[in-house]
Design an enzyme around this catalytic site. Sequence first.
Site, PDB file in Angstrom:
ATOM      1  N   SER A  38      54.042  40.802  45.670  1.00  0.00           N
ATOM      2  CA  SER A  38      52.834  41.440  44.969  1.00  0.00           C
ATOM      3  C   SER A  38      51.731  41.410  45.843  1.00  0.00           C
ATOM      4  CB  SER A  38      52.467  40.333  43.927  1.00  0.00           C
ATOM      5  OG  SER A  38      52.732  39.176  44.376  1.00  0.00           O
ATOM      6  N   PRO A  45      45.549  27.809  49.204  1.00  0.00           N
ATOM      7  CA  PRO A  45      44.423  26.632  49.793  1.00  0.00           C
ATOM      8  C   PRO A  45      43.698  27.164  50.587  1.00  0.00           C
ATOM      9  CG  PRO A  45      46.950  26.124  50.147  1.00  0.00           C
ATOM     10  CD  PRO A  45      46.915  27.633  49.664  1.00  0.00           C
ATOM     11  N   ASN A  90      42.107  38.499  51.945  1.00  0.00           N
ATOM     12  CA  ASN A  90      42.635  39.768  52.244  1.00  0.00           C
ATOM     13  C   ASN A  90      42.196  40.098  53.650  1.00  0.00           C
ATOM     14  OD1 ASN A  90      40.145  41.040  52.181  1.00  0.00           O
ATOM     15  ND2 ASN A  90      40.874  42.817  51.224  1.00  0.00           N
ATOM     16  N   ARG A  93      52.956  34.613  57.513  1.00  0.00           N
ATOM     17  CA  ARG A  93      51.768  34.440  56.511  1.00  0.00           C
ATOM     18  C   ARG A  93      51.821  35.460  55.299  1.00  0.00           C
ATOM     19  NH1 ARG A  93      45.870  35.735  57.198  1.00  0.00           N
ATOM     20  NH2 ARG A  93      44.819  34.518  55.541  1.00  0.00           N
TER      21      ARG A  93
HETATM   22  C1  NAG Z   1      40.020  43.840  51.479  1.00  0.00           C
HETATM   23  O1  NAG Z   1      38.962  43.944  50.293  1.00  0.00           O
HETATM   24  C2  NAG Z   1      37.770  44.963  50.803  1.00  0.00           C
HETATM   25  C3  NAG Z   1      37.122  44.943  49.430  1.00  0.00           C
HETATM   26  O2  NAG Z   1      36.752  43.664  49.038  1.00  0.00           O
HETATM   27  C4  NAG Z   1      38.578  46.369  50.876  1.00  0.00           C
HETATM   28  O3  NAG Z   1      37.229  47.136  51.246  1.00  0.00           O
HETATM   29  C5  NAG Z   1      39.644  46.150  52.124  1.00  0.00           C
HETATM   30  O4  NAG Z   1      39.871  47.245  52.325  1.00  0.00           O
HETATM   31  C6  NAG Z   1      40.616  45.284  51.658  1.00  0.00           C
HETATM   32  N1  NAG Z   1      41.679  44.940  52.909  1.00  0.00           N
HETATM   33  C7  NAG Z   1      42.840  45.233  52.844  1.00  0.00           C
HETATM   34  C8  NAG Z   1      43.677  45.233  54.162  1.00  0.00           C
HETATM   35  O5  NAG Z   1      43.425  45.604  51.862  1.00  0.00           O
END
Ligand code: NAG
Length: 330
Positions: free
Chosen positions: A85, A172, A104, A71
């Site tokens: 990136s 998507p 994320n 993924r």
């Molecule tokens: C995902 O984004 C949030 C903020 O929106 C952040 O606190 C978190 O650490 C991020 N997760 C990763 C794995 O980078």
Amino acid sequence: MRVKIRFGKKMQRAWLVKAVVMVVAWLQVPLVRSLEIGFYATRCPAAERIVSRLVHLASRHDPTLPAALLRLHYHDCFVGGCDASVLLDSAPGYPPPEKMALSNRSLRGFNMVDMIKRVLEAVCPGTVSCADILALSARDAVVLAGGPSWKVPTGRRDGRLSSAVLARISIPRPQFSAVQLKKNFLWHGMSTAEMIVLSGAHTIGSAHCVSFWDRLYHHNFTNGTDPSMASYHAEQLKKICPISSYKSKQRVPLDPITPFKFDNMYYKNLNMGLGLLASDQVIHDKLTSVLSSNSTLWERSFCKAMVHLGNLNVKTGSRGEIRRNCRRRN
Ligand SMILES: *[C@@H]1O[C@H](CO)[C@@H](O)[C@H](O)[C@H]1NC(C)=O
Ligand SMILES: *[C@@H]1O[C@H](CO)[C@@H](O)[C@H](O)[C@H]1NC(C)=O
Ligand SMILES: *[C@@H]1O[C@H](CO)[C@@H](O)[C@H](O)[C@H]1NC(C)=O
Ligand SMILES: *[C@@H]1O[C@H](CO)[C@@H](O)[C@H](O)[C@H]1NC(C)=O
């Protein structure tokens, strides 16, 4: 006489065209240099072996790792090209990176990539790009999960841009319709057939309740369940993901029958209404039926599509850099 003059002019024009083509070709050499199979054979002969060995070892402790690595590569390539990136952390002076986008929450495998990078930096400093680590480990992950193997063209370089906004519009969503999926892949330069073949990667991996919660409780703005989901499956899923589970951390396998095996069960599931995400079940069509009954065809097509995916907007030659730490620009 007149004929001769015209001939001469034509010749001149032909020469001019040739010269222009040659200059353009010469100028473009560093820009359009393409990836090569075995790019590291002379530069860092152990590179591919190290990646596969480490992925292999780590997956023994964490059988969910192959899906995570596959993924990561896909998310990397679908947001501004395969240039690692997706691995960049936030940094002062730069916009929020891809990692910070909604998707994320469920991206994993970053520590694994860091570990591979540390070993490669010790063996061949400044040589193997993070983007290539992602491409190679995606292949190794598929093989480990019992899927087919392919030769990964390498020579990618790492980019310096990473944007959460771009990630939001490029990847998507699980709620996408078939038309939206087709459009999205087309936008990336990939065909509908490739979209269907790559969706088969959902033969491994899992999703959070929120990704299919609508299908269970609010299908198409009603209070009903998506009728394209087998009702006994929907009942089971409602037990795992109750209506209050919108934000639950619970994960559900994308392929409920063989969740860790890289096979064509995903397509068989679609025939039975067992696709987990809306974006899985909506691609059920003639091609998915063919793929459900011919695993050789799917495996071959999958390998080809992965090479195409891995070629999207790559940086080679003098573009980009070889990051020393995958989380930071040099
Ligand atoms: C995902 O984004 C949030 C903020 O929106 C952040 O606190 C978190 O650490 C991020 N997760 C990763 C794995 O980078
Ligand atoms: C959603 O509901 C609308 C109106 O009830 C209907 O026209 C449409 O076809 C439905 N869409 C799907 C995907 O079921
Ligand atoms: C769904 O259920 C809620 C509360 O039970 C109700 O207020 C709403 O009108 C229902 N919506 C539809 C489209 O049936
Ligand atoms: C499966 O696909 C392969 C590759 O296209 C083809 O050669 C083979 O005949 C197909 N098998 C069946 C049973 O259709």
